[in-house]
Design a protein around this motif. Structure first.
Motif, PDB file in Angstrom:
ATOM      1  N   ASN A  26     -55.066 103.919  62.852  1.00 10.84           N
ATOM      2  CA  ASN A  26     -54.201 103.101  62.264  1.00 10.84           C
ATOM      3  C   ASN A  26     -52.647 103.466  62.323  1.00 10.84           C
ATOM      4  OD1 ASN A  26     -55.847 101.208  60.922  1.00 10.84           O
ATOM      5  ND2 ASN A  26     -56.508 102.775  59.513  1.00 10.84           N
ATOM      6  N   VAL A  27     -51.811 102.398  62.381  1.00  7.53           N
ATOM      7  CA  VAL A  27     -50.378 102.680  62.341  1.00  7.53           C
ATOM      8  C   VAL A  27     -49.666 102.215  61.064  1.00  7.53           C
ATOM      9  CG1 VAL A  27     -48.546 102.399  64.016  1.00  7.53           C
ATOM     10  CG2 VAL A  27     -50.808 102.272  64.890  1.00  7.53           C
ATOM     11  N   TRP A  28     -48.696 102.845  60.604  1.00  7.37           N
ATOM     12  CA  TRP A  28     -47.924 102.747  59.660  1.00  7.37           C
ATOM     13  C   TRP A  28     -46.542 102.541  59.952  1.00  7.37           C
ATOM     14  CZ3 TRP A  28     -52.122 105.760  59.127  1.00  7.37           C
ATOM     15  CH2 TRP A  28     -52.938 105.601  58.073  1.00  7.37           C
ATOM     16  N   LYS A  29     -45.867 101.537  59.195  1.00  9.53           N
ATOM     17  CA  LYS A  29     -44.130 101.565  59.375  1.00  9.53           C
ATOM     18  C   LYS A  29     -43.680 102.759  58.462  1.00  9.53           C
ATOM     19  CE  LYS A  29     -44.285  96.607  60.101  1.00  9.53           C
ATOM     20  NZ  LYS A  29     -43.793  95.491  59.388  1.00  9.53           N
ATOM     21  N   GLN A  30     -42.511 102.825  58.836  1.00  3.83           N
ATOM     22  CA  GLN A  30     -41.610 103.855  57.774  1.00  3.83           C
ATOM     23  C   GLN A  30     -41.873 103.598  56.056  1.00  3.83           C
ATOM     24  OE1 GLN A  30     -38.003 104.652  59.516  1.00  3.83           O
ATOM     25  NE2 GLN A  30     -37.951 106.419  58.573  1.00  3.83           N
ATOM     26  N   ASP A  31     -42.033 102.118  56.132  1.00  2.00           N
ATOM     27  CA  ASP A  31     -41.836 101.594  54.555  1.00  2.00           C
ATOM     28  C   ASP A  31     -43.313 101.981  53.925  1.00  2.00           C
ATOM     29  OD1 ASP A  31     -43.324  99.568  55.627  1.00  2.00           O
ATOM     30  OD2 ASP A  31     -41.761  98.052  55.260  1.00  2.00           O
ATOM     31  N   GLY A  32     -44.301 102.189  54.764  1.00  3.11           N
ATOM     32  CA  GLY A  32     -45.718 102.452  54.262  1.00  3.11           C
ATOM     33  C   GLY A  32     -46.443 101.408  54.613  1.00  3.11           C
ATOM     34  N   SER A  33     -45.770 100.193  54.881  1.00  4.48           N
ATOM     35  CA  SER A  33     -47.089  98.935  55.323  1.00  4.48           C
ATOM     36  C   SER A  33     -47.725  99.377  56.485  1.00  4.48           C
ATOM     37  CB  SER A  33     -46.067  97.999  55.372  1.00  4.48           C
ATOM     38  OG  SER A  33     -45.172  97.808  56.441  1.00  4.48           O
ATOM     39  N   ILE A  34     -48.847  98.906  56.561  1.00  6.24           N
ATOM     40  CA  ILE A  34     -49.792  99.076  57.700  1.00  6.24           C
ATOM     41  C   ILE A  34     -49.509  98.086  58.819  1.00  6.24           C
ATOM     42  CG2 ILE A  34     -51.773  98.083  57.130  1.00  6.24           C
ATOM     43  CD1 ILE A  34     -53.457 100.558  58.213  1.00  6.24           C
ATOM     44  N   LEU A  35     -49.586  98.223  60.088  1.00  6.26           N
ATOM     45  CA  LEU A  35     -49.450  97.335  61.403  1.00  6.26           C
ATOM     46  C   LEU A  35     -50.699  96.750  61.413  1.00  6.26           C
ATOM     47  CD1 LEU A  35     -46.806  97.651  62.725  1.00  6.26           C
ATOM     48  CD2 LEU A  35     -47.893  98.429  64.610  1.00  6.26           C
ATOM     49  N   THR A  36     -50.683  95.391  61.579  1.00 11.01           N
ATOM     50  CA  THR A  36     -51.710  94.572  61.785  1.00 11.01           C
ATOM     51  C   THR A  36     -52.072  94.712  63.284  1.00 11.01           C
ATOM     52  OG1 THR A  36     -50.453  92.588  62.393  1.00 11.01           O
ATOM     53  CG2 THR A  36     -51.068  93.082  59.899  1.00 11.01           C
ATOM     54  N   ILE A  37     -53.203  94.317  63.395  1.00 12.41           N
ATOM     55  CA  ILE A  37     -53.675  94.176  64.914  1.00 12.41           C
ATOM     56  C   ILE A  37     -52.576  93.291  65.791  1.00 12.41           C
ATOM     57  CG2 ILE A  37     -55.457  92.450  64.766  1.00 12.41           C
ATOM     58  CD1 ILE A  37     -57.376  94.375  66.685  1.00 12.41           C
ATOM     59  N   GLU A  38     -52.292  92.233  65.322  1.00 12.89           N
ATOM     60  CA  GLU A  38     -51.420  91.484  66.151  1.00 12.89           C
ATOM     61  C   GLU A  38     -50.146  91.951  66.239  1.00 12.89           C
ATOM     62  OE1 GLU A  38     -53.010  90.396  63.315  1.00 12.89           O
ATOM     63  OE2 GLU A  38     -54.809  89.019  64.388  1.00 12.89           O
ATOM     64  N   GLN A  39     -49.598  92.840  65.315  1.00  8.41           N
ATOM     65  CA  GLN A  39     -48.115  93.320  65.410  1.00  8.41           C
ATOM     66  C   GLN A  39     -48.377  94.514  66.436  1.00  8.41           C
ATOM     67  OE1 GLN A  39     -47.955  94.401  61.040  1.00  8.41           O
ATOM     68  NE2 GLN A  39     -46.260  93.059  61.027  1.00  8.41           N
ATOM     69  N   PHE A  40     -49.583  95.203  66.639  1.00  3.74           N
ATOM     70  CA  PHE A  40     -49.693  96.265  67.504  1.00  3.74           C
ATOM     71  C   PHE A  40     -49.865  95.621  68.746  1.00  3.74           C
ATOM     72  CE2 PHE A  40     -52.120  99.184  70.110  1.00  3.74           C
ATOM     73  CZ  PHE A  40     -51.242 100.295  70.095  1.00  3.74           C
ATOM     74  N   TRP A  41     -50.528  94.581  69.081  1.00  4.60           N
ATOM     75  CA  TRP A  41     -50.446  93.983  70.438  1.00  4.60           C
ATOM     76  C   TRP A  41     -48.955  93.635  70.827  1.00  4.60           C
ATOM     77  CZ3 TRP A  41     -54.930  90.342  68.867  1.00  4.60           C
ATOM     78  CH2 TRP A  41     -56.026  90.866  69.020  1.00  4.60           C
ATOM     79  N   LYS A  42     -48.426  93.159  70.083  1.00  4.95           N
ATOM     80  CA  LYS A  42     -46.832  92.973  70.305  1.00  4.95           C
ATOM     81  C   LYS A  42     -45.836  93.853  70.738  1.00  4.95           C
ATOM     82  CE  LYS A  42     -46.634  88.215  67.676  1.00  4.95           C
ATOM     83  NZ  LYS A  42     -46.137  87.789  66.540  1.00  4.95           N
ATOM     84  N   ALA A  43     -46.488  94.919  69.976  1.00  6.01           N
ATOM     85  CA  ALA A  43     -45.634  96.275  70.364  1.00  6.01           C
ATOM     86  C   ALA A  43     -46.060  97.084  71.645  1.00  6.01           C
ATOM     87  CB  ALA A  43     -45.452  97.146  69.061  1.00  6.01           C
ATOM     88  N   ASN A  44     -47.502  96.522  71.940  1.00  6.03           N
ATOM     89  CA  ASN A  44     -47.753  97.503  73.303  1.00  6.03           C
ATOM     90  C   ASN A  44     -48.036  96.552  74.407  1.00  6.03           C
ATOM     91  OD1 ASN A  44     -49.486  99.027  74.605  1.00  6.03           O
ATOM     92  ND2 ASN A  44     -50.649  99.887  73.048  1.00  6.03           N
ATOM     93  N   LYS A  45     -47.293  96.814  75.292  1.00  5.75           N
ATOM     94  CA  LYS A  45     -47.437  95.919  76.589  1.00  5.75           C
ATOM     95  C   LYS A  45     -48.636  96.453  77.662  1.00  5.75           C
ATOM     96  CE  LYS A  45     -43.867  93.413  75.342  1.00  5.75           C
ATOM     97  NZ  LYS A  45     -44.153  92.584  74.516  1.00  5.75           N
ATOM     98  N   LYS A  46     -49.302  97.436  77.107  1.00  5.56           N
ATOM     99  CA  LYS A  46     -50.294  97.916  77.957  1.00  5.56           C
ATOM    100  C   LYS A  46     -51.450  97.129  77.695  1.00  5.56           C
ATOM    101  CE  LYS A  46     -48.584 102.564  77.647  1.00  5.56           C
ATOM    102  NZ  LYS A  46     -48.664 103.876  77.319  1.00  5.56           N
ATOM    103  N   PHE A  47     -51.528  96.093  77.016  1.00  5.90           N
ATOM    104  CA  PHE A  47     -52.880  95.322  76.612  1.00  5.90           C
ATOM    105  C   PHE A  47     -52.297  93.881  77.315  1.00  5.90           C
ATOM    106  CE2 PHE A  47     -53.702  98.271  73.415  1.00  5.90           C
ATOM    107  CZ  PHE A  47     -55.094  98.781  73.865  1.00  5.90           C
ATOM    108  N   LYS A  48     -53.624  93.320  78.144  1.00  2.00           N
ATOM    109  CA  LYS A  48     -53.161  91.838  78.682  1.00  2.00           C
ATOM    110  C   LYS A  48     -53.776  91.008  77.755  1.00  2.00           C
ATOM    111  CE  LYS A  48     -53.250  93.283  83.317  1.00  2.00           C
ATOM    112  NZ  LYS A  48     -54.354  93.789  84.463  1.00  2.00           N
ATOM    113  N   ASP A  49     -53.155  89.967  77.619  1.00  3.59           N
ATOM    114  CA  ASP A  49     -53.618  88.899  76.478  1.00  3.59           C
ATOM    115  C   ASP A  49     -54.839  88.462  76.687  1.00  3.59           C
ATOM    116  OD1 ASP A  49     -51.029  88.632  75.382  1.00  3.59           O
ATOM    117  OD2 ASP A  49     -50.668  86.948  76.431  1.00  3.59           O
ATOM    118  N   SER A  50     -55.744  88.485  77.713  1.00  2.00           N
ATOM    119  CA  SER A  50     -57.109  87.855  78.260  1.00  2.00           C
ATOM    120  C   SER A  50     -57.975  88.880  77.740  1.00  2.00           C
ATOM    121  CB  SER A  50     -57.093  87.648  79.584  1.00  2.00           C
ATOM    122  OG  SER A  50     -57.020  88.927  80.339  1.00  2.00           O
ATOM    123  N   ASN A  51     -57.671  90.040  77.526  1.00  3.88           N
ATOM    124  CA  ASN A  51     -58.834  91.076  77.116  1.00  3.88           C
ATOM    125  C   ASN A  51     -58.508  91.794  75.919  1.00  3.88           C
ATOM    126  OD1 ASN A  51     -56.917  92.942  77.906  1.00  3.88           O
ATOM    127  ND2 ASN A  51     -57.977  93.997  79.537  1.00  3.88           N
TER     128      ASN A  51
END
Length: 171
Positions: free
Chosen positions: A81-106
């Protein structure tokens, strides 16, 4: 076909914690006594990553990684799990946007949200369905196939092992 047993997994994660203790790297062994697959390891780390949805600013994020054994698939699983500094958890969609190592197709085949195999709570998880394929070459050659597997899949979710961990695979 060779597979990783729960006993092998437990030995591997205990080795990881022993090395971590020497390096002061932060891996901790957790145990739920009531479950066959009750042993798992946890590590928390702070990292700075850009979050597109927040503009071009870099954000301090707190990652909590768990490595547990998935009995259904018979493989280790990397949950986090990933949290922002304000304590809110990163959603899977937010993680995908922040992580260029995943391709949209998979994305959904590779990273999904599913229940932790021990805690039974939702975590972002590298999907275990192809883990056996990744691990198979390590099962006979590596002294710690969990470390070998983590060294391959961890970088996709910003988890990097130091050389000291990889050394135990061949020593």
């Amino acid at each position: 076909m060779t597979s990783l047993t729960i006993e092998d997994f437990n030995r591997c994660v205990e080795d990881i914690v022993n090395i971590s203790d020497k390096l002061m790297d932060g891996w901790k062994l957790q145990q739920n006594e009531g479950l066959e697959n009750g042993k798992y390891i946890v590590k928390k780390e702070q990292k700075v990553l850009p979050l597109e949805q927040e503009g071009s600013t870099n954000f301090l994020l707190i990652f909590e990684y768990h490595v547990a054994f998935n009995i259904s698939y018979g493989v280790p699983v990397l949950c986090f799990n990933v949290w922002k500094q304000d304590g809110s958890i990163l959603t899977i969609e937010q993680f995908w946007k922040a992580n260029k190592k995943f391709k949209d197709s998979n994305m959904h085949d590779t990273l999904t949200q599913m229940d932790h195999p021990v805690l039974r709570r939702p975590f972002l998880t590298l999907h275990p369905c192809r883990t056996h394929e990744i691990m198979e070459p390590f099962l006979e050659r590596s002294k710690n196939p969990v470390v070998s597997w983590l060294s391959v899949v961890g970088p996709f979710v910003h988890l990097n092992l130091t050389e000291e961990y990889v050394k135990i695979c061949s020593s």
